[in-house]
Design an enzyme around this catalytic site. Sequence first.
Site, PDB file in Angstrom:
ATOM      1  N   LYS A  70      54.306  32.585  29.603  1.00 38.66           N
ATOM      2  CA  LYS A  70      54.639  31.423  30.450  1.00 38.66           C
ATOM      3  C   LYS A  70      53.797  30.181  30.142  1.00 38.66           C
ATOM      4  O   LYS A  70      54.264  29.063  30.272  1.00 38.66           O
ATOM      5  CB  LYS A  70      54.472  31.787  31.929  1.00 38.66           C
ATOM      6  CG  LYS A  70      55.544  32.726  32.443  1.00 38.66           C
ATOM      7  CD  LYS A  70      55.353  32.893  33.940  1.00 38.66           C
ATOM      8  CE  LYS A  70      56.300  33.931  34.493  1.00 38.66           C
ATOM      9  NZ  LYS A  70      56.243  33.978  35.959  1.00 38.66           N
ATOM     10  N   ASP A 106      59.737  29.149  40.074  1.00 40.04           N
ATOM     11  CA  ASP A 106      59.051  29.939  41.111  1.00 40.04           C
ATOM     12  C   ASP A 106      58.751  29.096  42.345  1.00 40.04           C
ATOM     13  O   ASP A 106      58.756  29.600  43.469  1.00 40.04           O
ATOM     14  CB  ASP A 106      57.726  30.512  40.581  1.00 40.04           C
ATOM     15  CG  ASP A 106      57.949  31.670  39.628  1.00 40.04           C
ATOM     16  OD1 ASP A 106      59.027  32.301  39.692  1.00 40.04           O
ATOM     17  OD2 ASP A 106      57.056  31.945  38.812  1.00 40.04           O
ATOM     18  N   GLY A 133      48.298  32.296  38.467  1.00 42.41           N
ATOM     19  CA  GLY A 133      49.562  31.624  38.164  1.00 42.41           C
ATOM     20  C   GLY A 133      50.492  31.575  39.370  1.00 42.41           C
ATOM     21  O   GLY A 133      51.051  30.517  39.698  1.00 42.41           O
ATOM     22  N   ALA A 134      50.637  32.699  40.050  1.00 37.94           N
ATOM     23  CA  ALA A 134      51.558  32.763  41.192  1.00 37.94           C
ATOM     24  C   ALA A 134      51.052  31.839  42.309  1.00 37.94           C
ATOM     25  O   ALA A 134      51.843  31.128  42.947  1.00 37.94           O
ATOM     26  CB  ALA A 134      51.662  34.197  41.689  1.00 37.94           C
ATOM     27  N   TYR A 221      57.291  42.061  45.719  1.00 34.15           N
ATOM     28  CA  TYR A 221      58.582  42.297  46.350  1.00 34.15           C
ATOM     29  C   TYR A 221      58.750  43.655  47.005  1.00 34.15           C
ATOM     30  O   TYR A 221      59.729  43.871  47.709  1.00 34.15           O
ATOM     31  CB  TYR A 221      59.754  41.919  45.444  1.00 34.15           C
ATOM     32  CG  TYR A 221      59.928  42.650  44.156  1.00 34.15           C
ATOM     33  CD1 TYR A 221      59.718  42.010  42.947  1.00 34.15           C
ATOM     34  CD2 TYR A 221      60.356  43.973  44.144  1.00 34.15           C
ATOM     35  CE1 TYR A 221      59.890  42.663  41.757  1.00 34.15           C
ATOM     36  CE2 TYR A 221      60.540  44.634  42.953  1.00 34.15           C
ATOM     37  CZ  TYR A 221      60.301  43.974  41.759  1.00 34.15           C
ATOM     38  OH  TYR A 221      60.490  44.637  40.584  1.00 34.15           O
TER      39      TYR A 221
HETATM   40  P1  ATR Z   1      49.459  36.044  38.626  1.00 33.04           P
HETATM   41  O1  ATR Z   1      50.065  35.351  37.462  1.00 33.04           O
HETATM   42  O2  ATR Z   1      50.261  37.195  39.178  1.00 33.04           O
HETATM   43  O3  ATR Z   1      49.036  35.097  39.697  1.00 33.04           O
HETATM   44  P2  ATR Z   1      46.732  36.134  37.714  1.00 33.04           P
HETATM   45  O4  ATR Z   1      46.872  34.747  37.216  1.00 33.04           O
HETATM   46  O5  ATR Z   1      46.036  37.156  36.885  1.00 33.04           O
HETATM   47  O6  ATR Z   1      48.138  36.768  38.063  1.00 33.04           O
HETATM   48  O7  ATR Z   1      46.002  36.063  39.157  1.00 33.04           O
HETATM   49  C1  ATR Z   1      45.681  37.193  39.898  1.00 33.04           C
HETATM   50  C2  ATR Z   1      45.065  36.777  41.223  1.00 33.04           C
HETATM   51  O8  ATR Z   1      44.778  37.962  41.981  1.00 33.04           O
HETATM   52  C3  ATR Z   1      43.747  36.025  41.092  1.00 33.04           C
HETATM   53  O9  ATR Z   1      43.610  35.119  42.161  1.00 33.04           O
HETATM   54  C4  ATR Z   1      42.731  37.170  41.187  1.00 33.04           C
HETATM   55  O10 ATR Z   1      41.456  36.777  41.629  1.00 33.04           O
HETATM   56  P3  ATR Z   1      40.340  36.313  40.560  1.00 33.04           P
HETATM   57  O11 ATR Z   1      40.647  34.883  40.214  1.00 33.04           O
HETATM   58  O12 ATR Z   1      39.061  36.479  41.263  1.00 33.04           O
HETATM   59  O13 ATR Z   1      40.483  37.246  39.366  1.00 33.04           O
HETATM   60  C5  ATR Z   1      43.381  38.011  42.269  1.00 33.04           C
HETATM   61  N1  ATR Z   1      42.894  39.398  42.206  1.00 33.04           N
HETATM   62  C6  ATR Z   1      43.223  40.332  41.309  1.00 33.04           C
HETATM   63  N2  ATR Z   1      42.563  41.497  41.551  1.00 33.04           N
HETATM   64  C7  ATR Z   1      41.803  41.258  42.659  1.00 33.04           C
HETATM   65  C8  ATR Z   1      40.890  42.056  43.437  1.00 33.04           C
HETATM   66  N3  ATR Z   1      40.634  43.328  43.120  1.00 33.04           N
HETATM   67  N4  ATR Z   1      40.297  41.493  44.509  1.00 33.04           N
HETATM   68  C9  ATR Z   1      40.545  40.203  44.844  1.00 33.04           C
HETATM   69  N5  ATR Z   1      41.399  39.397  44.161  1.00 33.04           N
HETATM   70  C10 ATR Z   1      42.016  39.920  43.079  1.00 33.04           C
END
Ligand code: ATR
Length: 279
Positions: A70, A106, A133-134, A221
């Site tokens: 993306k 999105d 990203g989301a 989802y």
């Molecule tokens: P996406 O594209 O689905 O948003 P991403 O860009 O990898 O995926 O983002 C994942 C999000 O989930 C981030 O905000 C991440 O927090 P960090 O920036 O601290 O990594 C959060 N996240 C993932 N695992 C987590 C965990 N175990 N506890 C808290 N936040 C988590």
Amino acid sequence: MISGKTKITGIFGDPIEHTLSPLLHNSAFRELGLDYCYIPFLVKAERLKEAVEAIRALNLIGVNITVPHKEAVIPYLDEIKEEAKYIEAVNTILNSNGKLIGFNTDVYGFINSIFEEGVTVKGSNILLLGAGGAAKAVAFGILKEGGNLFLFNRTLSKAYKLKETFQKLGSIEIIKKITPDIMRNFQIVVNATSLGLRGNDPMPLEPTLLSRDHVYIDLIYNETPLLKEAKKFGCKTIDGSGMLIWQAAKAFEIWTGKAAPLQMMKKIFKEKKTIDKNI
Ligand code: ATR
């Protein structure tokens, strides 16, 4: 039936075999009697540039872009829409007579899925969990619609980075620690972290912080532990299935110029979810 006149759309990603988009789009094309088809393409990262060039070479109408391309796809496109620039991610490309235009549907998916549930964004205080990203798609939508955004993320530096980029669009505050007192300020809580994707994930919020005064929205989802817990309080909850359908609907509209058959897409998606659960 595919003929010499059939217009081709599809999706680039790696992996690609679990995508539900071909089912949604092909059913929608059939429903409206449109001579289009939608094909999954397994595109490896090192061949992304060639794959994008092939959109022009093969005269594809457009494609969806999914993980992990993306962001990487952006330099290969001719025009990037405002929302995709902010989010730094494109999930839909339109081939407009050889000019490749990148969108992020999105945002539209998120906003429409909560509007149809009667959620008011304008003037609401909204806690957004996550800064990936989301979360950026959600932040863009909320700020454009006049919501007050409060951002919490495990990695604080990422929350500050998001704020820096998005603050020209509206009001953003960083939350460093979530307490019961702070929670009283919010009307809406959105989980845009990946917590809840896997069965044994912890909840993104301590259950003791939940309150019946909030609407809880999750981008995942399937029903996550967060939404299950929120339901116990009698809260309104919204899962990510509406967002998935509406983002597909917007891509459909971009490619065909026609409104997508939403009810039918929702029905197909629900049936597929039930089948998958039973396997
Ligand atoms: P996406 O594209 O689905 O948003 P991403 O860009 O990898 O995926 O983002 C994942 C999000 O989930 C981030 O905000 C991440 O927090 P960090 O920036 O601290 O990594 C959060 N996240 C993932 N695992 C987590 C965990 N175990 N506890 C808290 N936040 C988590």
